[in-house]
Design an enzyme around this catalytic site. Structure first.
Site, PDB file in Angstrom:
ATOM      1  N   ASN A 248      -2.079   0.226   6.654  1.00  0.00           N
ATOM      2  CA  ASN A 248      -1.609  -1.045   7.224  1.00  0.00           C
ATOM      3  C   ASN A 248      -0.682  -1.833   6.289  1.00  0.00           C
ATOM      4  O   ASN A 248      -0.595  -3.053   6.374  1.00  0.00           O
ATOM      5  CB  ASN A 248      -2.781  -1.890   7.730  1.00  0.00           C
TER       6      ASN A 248
ATOM      7  N   LYS B 200       0.823  -1.214   0.000  1.00  0.00           N
ATOM      8  CA  LYS B 200       0.000   0.000   0.000  1.00  0.00           C
ATOM      9  C   LYS B 200       0.860   1.268   0.000  1.00  0.00           C
ATOM     10  O   LYS B 200       2.077   1.216   0.251  1.00  0.00           O
ATOM     11  CB  LYS B 200      -0.937  -0.042   1.207  1.00  0.00           C
TER      12      LYS B 200
ATOM     13  N   TYR C 268     -12.321  -2.624  -3.976  1.00  0.00           N
ATOM     14  CA  TYR C 268     -12.858  -2.779  -2.615  1.00  0.00           C
ATOM     15  C   TYR C 268     -14.395  -2.741  -2.584  1.00  0.00           C
ATOM     16  O   TYR C 268     -14.979  -2.419  -1.550  1.00  0.00           O
ATOM     17  CB  TYR C 268     -12.291  -1.701  -1.702  1.00  0.00           C
TER      18      TYR C 268
ATOM     19  N   GLU D 275      -9.439 -11.203  -7.503  1.00  0.00           N
ATOM     20  CA  GLU D 275      -8.551 -10.043  -7.313  1.00  0.00           C
ATOM     21  C   GLU D 275      -7.376 -10.053  -8.295  1.00  0.00           C
ATOM     22  O   GLU D 275      -6.978  -9.005  -8.794  1.00  0.00           O
ATOM     23  CB  GLU D 275      -8.052 -10.005  -5.868  1.00  0.00           C
TER      24      GLU D 275
ATOM     25  N   HIS E 199      -2.138  -5.455   1.545  1.00  0.00           N
ATOM     26  CA  HIS E 199      -3.407  -6.168   1.389  1.00  0.00           C
ATOM     27  C   HIS E 199      -3.085  -7.569   0.911  1.00  0.00           C
ATOM     28  O   HIS E 199      -2.151  -7.761   0.132  1.00  0.00           O
ATOM     29  CB  HIS E 199      -4.306  -5.487   0.344  1.00  0.00           C
TER      30      HIS E 199
HETATM   31  P1  CMP Z   1      -7.353  -4.736   3.470  1.00  0.00           P
HETATM   32  O1  CMP Z   1      -6.866  -6.127   3.677  1.00  0.00           O
HETATM   33  O2  CMP Z   1      -6.740  -3.967   2.367  1.00  0.00           O
HETATM   34  O3  CMP Z   1      -8.931  -4.770   3.259  1.00  0.00           O
HETATM   35  C1  CMP Z   1      -9.749  -3.665   3.558  1.00  0.00           C
HETATM   36  C2  CMP Z   1      -9.047  -2.605   4.339  1.00  0.00           C
HETATM   37  O4  CMP Z   1      -9.879  -1.708   5.043  1.00  0.00           O
HETATM   38  C3  CMP Z   1      -8.200  -3.238   5.428  1.00  0.00           C
HETATM   39  O5  CMP Z   1      -7.112  -3.894   4.831  1.00  0.00           O
HETATM   40  C4  CMP Z   1      -7.887  -2.029   6.302  1.00  0.00           C
HETATM   41  O6  CMP Z   1      -6.738  -1.333   5.861  1.00  0.00           O
HETATM   42  C5  CMP Z   1      -9.104  -1.130   6.086  1.00  0.00           C
HETATM   43  N1  CMP Z   1      -9.911  -0.985   7.301  1.00  0.00           N
HETATM   44  C6  CMP Z   1     -10.124   0.152   7.981  1.00  0.00           C
HETATM   45  N2  CMP Z   1     -10.914  -0.057   9.039  1.00  0.00           N
HETATM   46  C7  CMP Z   1     -11.222  -1.374   9.049  1.00  0.00           C
HETATM   47  C8  CMP Z   1     -11.997  -2.224   9.892  1.00  0.00           C
HETATM   48  N3  CMP Z   1     -12.638  -1.746  10.966  1.00  0.00           N
HETATM   49  N4  CMP Z   1     -12.071  -3.541   9.591  1.00  0.00           N
HETATM   50  C9  CMP Z   1     -11.434  -4.050   8.500  1.00  0.00           C
HETATM   51  N5  CMP Z   1     -10.694  -3.300   7.661  1.00  0.00           N
HETATM   52  C10 CMP Z   1     -10.574  -1.976   7.930  1.00  0.00           C
END
Ligand code: CMP
Length: 140
Positions: free
Chosen positions: A113, A10, A50, A127, A116
């Protein structure tokens, strides 16, 4: 089983110059990179990727973050690649991620974070096809 999974480094981790360190973790764990591209996602691309989260309260912030800078997208191949990648990444929230995982070491928040990874083999196929044509995958 031999699987493939979709991985995205990311914008936060790209900005930290952590692409190489993160790809090394995948390769060090036996996952092979079978496709890769760097890309600055458009809003439409991020929203489409998403789409399953469209109704979640964090959707807007997630899309804004994912288009805030370039990402590195790769398809990983290996035995149990989906779960292996999830183990390498650690929990979605870096505060809950095990020591030594990518998110524990590179992520700042649940939004920023670092990575993904697909959550199932079924979603991985969807995906991977979202970002790569079949001819761009290099089985090895
Ligand atoms: P990712 O695996 O990219 O999938 C969706 C993303 O939403 C997740 O990582 C997080 O970075 C983001 N996100 C933010 N808030 C939440 C939450 N409460 N639960 C899950 N994903 C979240």
């Amino acid at each position: 089983a031999l699987e493939r999974t979709l991985s995205i480094i990311k914008p936060d981790a790209v900005a930290k110059n952590a692409i190489g360190a993160i790809l090394s973790r995948f390769e060090g764990a036996g996952l092979k990179i079978v496709a890769a591209k760097m890309k600055h996602l458009s809003r439409a691309e991020a929203e489409g990727f998403y789409a399953v989260h469209r109704e979640r309260p964090f959707f807007g912030a997630l899309v804004e973050f994912m288009i805030s800078g370039p990402v590195m997208i790769q398809a990983l191949e290996g035995e149990g690649a989906v779960l292996r990648n999830r183990e390498l990444m650690g929990a979605t929230d870096p505060k809950k991620a095990d020591k030594g995982t990518i998110r524990a070491d590179f992520a700042d928040s649940i939004d920023a974070n670092a990575v993904h990874g697909s959550d199932s083999a079924e979603n991985a196929a969807i995906e991977i096809a979202y970002f790569f044509a079949a001819t761009e995958l290099c089985p090895r």
